[in-house]
Design a protein around this motif. Structure first.
Motif, PDB file in Angstrom:
ATOM      1  N   ALA A  44       0.695  -1.340   0.407  1.00 33.79           N
ATOM      2  CA  ALA A  44      -0.282   0.232   0.187  1.00 33.79           C
ATOM      3  C   ALA A  44       0.660   1.120   0.033  1.00 33.79           C
ATOM      4  N   MET A  45       2.079   1.356   0.741  1.00 29.27           N
ATOM      5  CA  MET A  45       2.967   2.872   0.932  1.00 29.27           C
ATOM      6  C   MET A  45       3.513   2.318  -0.645  1.00 29.27           C
ATOM      7  N   VAL A  46       4.179   1.837  -1.300  1.00 32.74           N
ATOM      8  CA  VAL A  46       4.829   1.653  -2.461  1.00 32.74           C
ATOM      9  C   VAL A  46       4.034   1.899  -3.509  1.00 32.74           C
ATOM     10  N   ASP A  47       2.486   1.213  -3.294  1.00 35.07           N
ATOM     11  CA  ASP A  47       1.221   1.929  -4.485  1.00 35.07           C
ATOM     12  C   ASP A  47       0.682   3.625  -4.005  1.00 35.07           C
ATOM     13  N   HIS A  48       1.255   3.895  -3.463  1.00 34.37           N
ATOM     14  CA  HIS A  48       0.652   5.461  -2.538  1.00 34.37           C
ATOM     15  C   HIS A  48       1.881   6.357  -2.969  1.00 34.37           C
ATOM     16  N   ILE A  49       2.770   5.973  -2.949  1.00 30.86           N
ATOM     17  CA  ILE A  49       4.011   6.869  -4.029  1.00 30.86           C
ATOM     18  C   ILE A  49       4.263   7.066  -4.567  1.00 30.86           C
ATOM     19  N   LEU A  50       3.754   5.639  -5.899  1.00 30.94           N
ATOM     20  CA  LEU A  50       4.065   5.428  -6.973  1.00 30.94           C
ATOM     21  C   LEU A  50       3.222   6.255  -7.434  1.00 30.94           C
ATOM     22  N   GLU A  51       1.648   6.207  -7.288  1.00 30.82           N
ATOM     23  CA  GLU A  51       1.027   6.928  -7.738  1.00 30.82           C
ATOM     24  C   GLU A  51       1.143   8.433  -7.781  1.00 30.82           C
ATOM     25  N   ASP A  52       1.346   8.637  -6.264  1.00 25.06           N
ATOM     26  CA  ASP A  52       2.199  10.264  -6.865  1.00 25.06           C
ATOM     27  C   ASP A  52       3.405  10.608  -7.425  1.00 25.06           C
ATOM     28  N   CYS A  53       4.244  10.303  -7.532  1.00 26.68           N
ATOM     29  CA  CYS A  53       5.742  10.356  -8.384  1.00 26.68           C
ATOM     30  C   CYS A  53       4.817  10.680  -9.736  1.00 26.68           C
TER      31      CYS A  53
END
Length: 287
Positions: A104-113
């Motif tokens: 979930a953490m990866v998904d969130h930051i990846l989407e933002d970036c």
């Protein structure tokens, strides 16, 4: 019999699977992923899962294989910091650094970036702050060794090409940061006073902000603070003055003339970067 590096990695991977409380994925990073490891290289591992076992269980598992006479650190959870949690120890004399995160953490930051949004966070272990877009760089170069659900493969496909929104955001934000001091009267007075405790951080942070612009112009993911001089020398787009004058920027004469020369080098680099950016924007607009 002494353990080989392959045996150590296999041992670590099998143990890390036990620290997860849900399906996980594991990848090798650092020198071993890049094929540049030597006898002094540590072992860098990335671990991803939706859920992890409680701290006490993970602590017991890690210490069951860790060298008992060496320091070991196990984070309470996977979201202790924006870069994830850590499980660091030594195995048969080799330092091991495990970064563990939730999907979930990866998904969130990846989407933002991917959409041009990122954070710059203070951190004592990096000179200019931690950039959350480093996630994309890490996903790009890690070597999966356990990925039964193909989640790492999907991430890597997503970040294979440098996202243009992120690139444009980096160019804008880091050029603004690099401009902060170059024409500021406080910098003028500090140079006249030879106040090097004031001027030195200005030089370093301005330079490090410019480094981010250079990486973005070259569509190269930033991989960290190490070996930056070598990385810059390999860039097709880079202010020539930074390459020729880098030693002086980092070791200026401690007098007014030397400190002023530092500022002029940075101003020249700034002007070159604006020219590169203008050319880049013009090329983007061409049919």
């Amino acid at each position: 019999m002494e353990m080989t590096v392959t045996e150590k990695i296999d041992t670590i991977v099998e143990l890390l699977k036990q620290t997860a409380a849900s399906p996980c994925a594991i990848a090798i990073a650092g020198a071993h992923a890049k094929g540049t490891a030597d006898s002094s290289s540590d072992i860098d591992i990335y671990l991803f899962a939706d859920l992890y076992k409680p701290y006490a269980e993970r602590n017991t598992l890690i210490r069951s294989i860790a060298d008992s006479d060496k320091f070991a650190w196990i984070s309470e959870n996977a979201e202790d910091a924006p870069w994830g949690g850590s499980m660091d120890f030594t195995l048969a004399g080799t330092p091991v650094e495990v970064n563990f995160r939730t999907f979930a953490m990866v998904d969130h930051i990846l989407e933002d970036c991917m959409n041009g949004r990122f954070k710059i966070l203070p951190a004592t272990w990096t000179s200019n702050g931690y950039y959350t877009f480093v996630y994309l760089s890490e996903l790009n170069f890690i070597q999966p060794v356990w990925d039964p659900e193909g989640r790492l493969a999907a991430y890597q496909q997503k970040v294979r090409h440098y996202p243009e929104r992120l690139r444009q955001s980096i160019l804008k934000i880091f050029m603004e940061r690099a401009e902060t001091w170059l024409d500021n009267f406080h910098y003028d007075s500090a140079i006249r006073r030879c106040d090097t405790l004031f001027t030195s951080p200005i030089v370093l942070h301005t330079l490090m902000d410019m480094v981010q612009v250079i990486f973005a112009l070259n569509r190269r993911y930033f991989t960290g603070d190490k070996k930056l001089a070598k990385a810059l020398s390999s860039m097709g787009i880079c202010p020539s003055v930074l390459l020729t004058e880098l030693p002086f920027l980092l070791n200026a004469d401690q007098d007014t003339e030397g400190l002023e020369r530092q500022r002029q080098i940075l101003r020249t680099a700034r002007n070159e970067l604006y020219r590169f950016i203008a050319e880049d924007q013009a090329n983007r607009c061409e049919p």
